[in-house]
Design an enzyme around this catalytic site. Sequence first.
Site, PDB file in Angstrom:
ATOM      1  N   LYS A   1       0.822  -1.221   0.000  1.00 35.09           N
ATOM      2  CA  LYS A   1       0.000   0.000   0.000  1.00 35.09           C
ATOM      3  C   LYS A   1       0.851   1.264   0.000  1.00 35.09           C
ATOM      4  O   LYS A   1       0.606   2.181  -0.763  1.00 35.09           O
ATOM      5  CB  LYS A   1      -0.894   0.070   1.252  1.00 35.09           C
ATOM      6  CG  LYS A   1      -2.014  -0.913   1.308  1.00 35.09           C
ATOM      7  CD  LYS A   1      -2.987  -0.570   2.451  1.00 35.09           C
ATOM      8  CE  LYS A   1      -2.349  -0.536   3.821  1.00 35.09           C
ATOM      9  NZ  LYS A   1      -1.882  -1.846   4.316  1.00 35.09           N
TER      10      LYS A   1
ATOM     11  N   ARG B   1      -9.754   1.681   9.153  1.00 42.57           N
ATOM     12  CA  ARG B   1      -9.466   0.276   9.453  1.00 42.57           C
ATOM     13  C   ARG B   1     -10.514  -0.349  10.351  1.00 42.57           C
ATOM     14  O   ARG B   1     -10.452  -1.560  10.575  1.00 42.57           O
ATOM     15  CB  ARG B   1      -8.121   0.172  10.166  1.00 42.57           C
ATOM     16  CG  ARG B   1      -6.914  -0.010   9.252  1.00 42.57           C
ATOM     17  CD  ARG B   1      -5.684   0.161  10.119  1.00 42.57           C
ATOM     18  NE  ARG B   1      -4.563  -0.651   9.771  1.00 42.57           N
ATOM     19  CZ  ARG B   1      -3.413  -0.180   9.256  1.00 42.57           C
ATOM     20  NH1 ARG B   1      -3.278   1.085   8.962  1.00 42.57           N
ATOM     21  NH2 ARG B   1      -2.413  -0.983   9.033  1.00 42.57           N
TER      22      ARG B   1
ATOM     23  N   ARG C   1      11.849  -2.301  11.598  1.00 42.01           N
ATOM     24  CA  ARG C   1      10.625  -1.858  12.278  1.00 42.01           C
ATOM     25  C   ARG C   1      10.317  -2.758  13.463  1.00 42.01           C
ATOM     26  O   ARG C   1      10.266  -3.967  13.336  1.00 42.01           O
ATOM     27  CB  ARG C   1       9.442  -1.877  11.300  1.00 42.01           C
ATOM     28  CG  ARG C   1       9.341  -0.619  10.486  1.00 42.01           C
ATOM     29  CD  ARG C   1       8.210  -0.677   9.478  1.00 42.01           C
ATOM     30  NE  ARG C   1       6.907  -0.981  10.073  1.00 42.01           N
ATOM     31  CZ  ARG C   1       5.755  -0.739   9.449  1.00 42.01           C
ATOM     32  NH1 ARG C   1       5.744  -0.195   8.243  1.00 42.01           N
ATOM     33  NH2 ARG C   1       4.622  -1.061  10.015  1.00 42.01           N
TER      34      ARG C   1
ATOM     35  N   ARG D   1      11.018  -6.777   4.866  1.00 43.67           N
ATOM     36  CA  ARG D   1      10.999  -5.350   5.219  1.00 43.67           C
ATOM     37  C   ARG D   1      11.534  -5.136   6.633  1.00 43.67           C
ATOM     38  O   ARG D   1      12.209  -4.153   6.909  1.00 43.67           O
ATOM     39  CB  ARG D   1       9.575  -4.805   5.102  1.00 43.67           C
ATOM     40  CG  ARG D   1       9.503  -3.313   5.287  1.00 43.67           C
ATOM     41  CD  ARG D   1       8.139  -2.774   4.923  1.00 43.67           C
ATOM     42  NE  ARG D   1       7.152  -3.086   5.937  1.00 43.67           N
ATOM     43  CZ  ARG D   1       5.853  -2.826   5.822  1.00 43.67           C
ATOM     44  NH1 ARG D   1       5.378  -2.279   4.727  1.00 43.67           N
ATOM     45  NH2 ARG D   1       5.020  -3.118   6.794  1.00 43.67           N
TER      46      ARG D   1
ATOM     47  N   ARG E   1      -0.779  -8.721  13.315  1.00 37.44           N
ATOM     48  CA  ARG E   1      -1.277  -7.624  12.475  1.00 37.44           C
ATOM     49  C   ARG E   1      -2.169  -8.165  11.359  1.00 37.44           C
ATOM     50  O   ARG E   1      -3.191  -7.578  11.020  1.00 37.44           O
ATOM     51  CB  ARG E   1      -0.109  -6.832  11.883  1.00 37.44           C
ATOM     52  CG  ARG E   1       0.586  -5.986  12.942  1.00 37.44           C
ATOM     53  CD  ARG E   1       1.886  -5.409  12.433  1.00 37.44           C
ATOM     54  NE  ARG E   1       1.658  -4.423  11.403  1.00 37.44           N
ATOM     55  CZ  ARG E   1       2.463  -4.235  10.363  1.00 37.44           C
ATOM     56  NH1 ARG E   1       3.532  -4.978  10.218  1.00 37.44           N
ATOM     57  NH2 ARG E   1       2.183  -3.307   9.496  1.00 37.44           N
TER      58      ARG E   1
HETATM   59  P1  AMP Z   1       0.718   0.748   8.777  1.00 36.72           P
HETATM   60  O1  AMP Z   1       2.029   1.364   8.465  1.00 36.72           O
HETATM   61  O2  AMP Z   1      -0.415   1.355   8.017  1.00 36.72           O
HETATM   62  O3  AMP Z   1       0.725  -0.749   8.669  1.00 36.72           O
HETATM   63  O4  AMP Z   1       0.421   1.081  10.322  1.00 36.72           O
HETATM   64  C1  AMP Z   1       1.306   0.684  11.346  1.00 36.72           C
HETATM   65  C2  AMP Z   1       0.560   0.597  12.673  1.00 36.72           C
HETATM   66  O5  AMP Z   1       0.011   1.883  13.006  1.00 36.72           O
HETATM   67  C3  AMP Z   1      -0.637  -0.346  12.685  1.00 36.72           C
HETATM   68  O6  AMP Z   1      -0.270  -1.685  12.908  1.00 36.72           O
HETATM   69  C4  AMP Z   1      -1.452   0.231  13.833  1.00 36.72           C
HETATM   70  O7  AMP Z   1      -0.892  -0.089  15.095  1.00 36.72           O
HETATM   71  C5  AMP Z   1      -1.260   1.724  13.624  1.00 36.72           C
HETATM   72  N1  AMP Z   1      -2.295   2.271  12.711  1.00 36.72           N
HETATM   73  C6  AMP Z   1      -2.113   2.788  11.467  1.00 36.72           C
HETATM   74  N2  AMP Z   1      -3.272   3.183  10.929  1.00 36.72           N
HETATM   75  C7  AMP Z   1      -4.224   2.902  11.851  1.00 36.72           C
HETATM   76  C8  AMP Z   1      -5.639   3.044  11.890  1.00 36.72           C
HETATM   77  N3  AMP Z   1      -6.321   3.557  10.845  1.00 36.72           N
HETATM   78  N4  AMP Z   1      -6.281   2.657  13.009  1.00 36.72           N
HETATM   79  C9  AMP Z   1      -5.620   2.159  14.074  1.00 36.72           C
HETATM   80  N5  AMP Z   1      -4.306   1.954  14.095  1.00 36.72           N
HETATM   81  C10 AMP Z   1      -3.603   2.322  12.997  1.00 36.72           C
END
Ligand code: AMP
Length: 186
Positions: free
Chosen positions: A13, A88, A133, A127, A144
């Site tokens: 994404k 989400r 990370r 990654r 996740r």
């Molecule tokens: P991502 O980089 O989009 O995978 O986001 C990394 C982490 O940030 C996720 O695993 C969540 O802990 C948090 N996060 C990102 N976007 C959201 C969201 N819309 N709602 C809740 N937690 C989020």
Amino acid sequence: MRLVLMGPPGAGKGTQAVGIAAALGIPHISTGDIFRANVSQGTALGIEAKRYMDAGEYVPDGVTNAMVRDRISHDDARPGFLLDGYPRTIEQVAELDSMLASDGYKLTKALELTVNVDEVVSRLVRRAAEQGRADDNENVIRRRLEVYFAQTAPLTALYAQRGILQQIDGMGTVDEVGLRIMAALA
Ligand code: AMP
């Protein structure tokens, strides 16, 4: 164009979002990126978010919604935006609808990248090695994905009902997937 990009962690994404947003001249708004920036700056928001991120859980809706509301109110998001990793949860879907409706807008499209889950896990492990990370160790990766399939994947049905869901095969090279996305938006 007011777009959301959905798909499991590791679907690509973030990479695709950068390209689409640049091509369309709209800001790329990644909630994950905003949380990570806050974590590295040690802000109160970052300290709160980190607890959830490190465990592979979602940051509470109240915190996330307020952050997105603020971000999309900036001038650069007036002509449109691409949300990456938001909404989400069902509450976030409702909240985004209400943020847009208060300005007389609706979502243009929800793009969903579909992928093979085994492939996604190996992408995430790769990654983790490259970027270090903290939320990319194998247990957290598994959590996740579980959270995504339980809480987020079902939301695409809501956008399908509205007739704005566009599913895109996310398997292939970055360029191949990018071309599919641009074709879906044309
Ligand atoms: P991502 O980089 O989009 O995978 O986001 C990394 C982490 O940030 C996720 O695993 C969540 O802990 C948090 N996060 C990102 N976007 C959201 C969201 N819309 N709602 C809740 N937690 C989020």
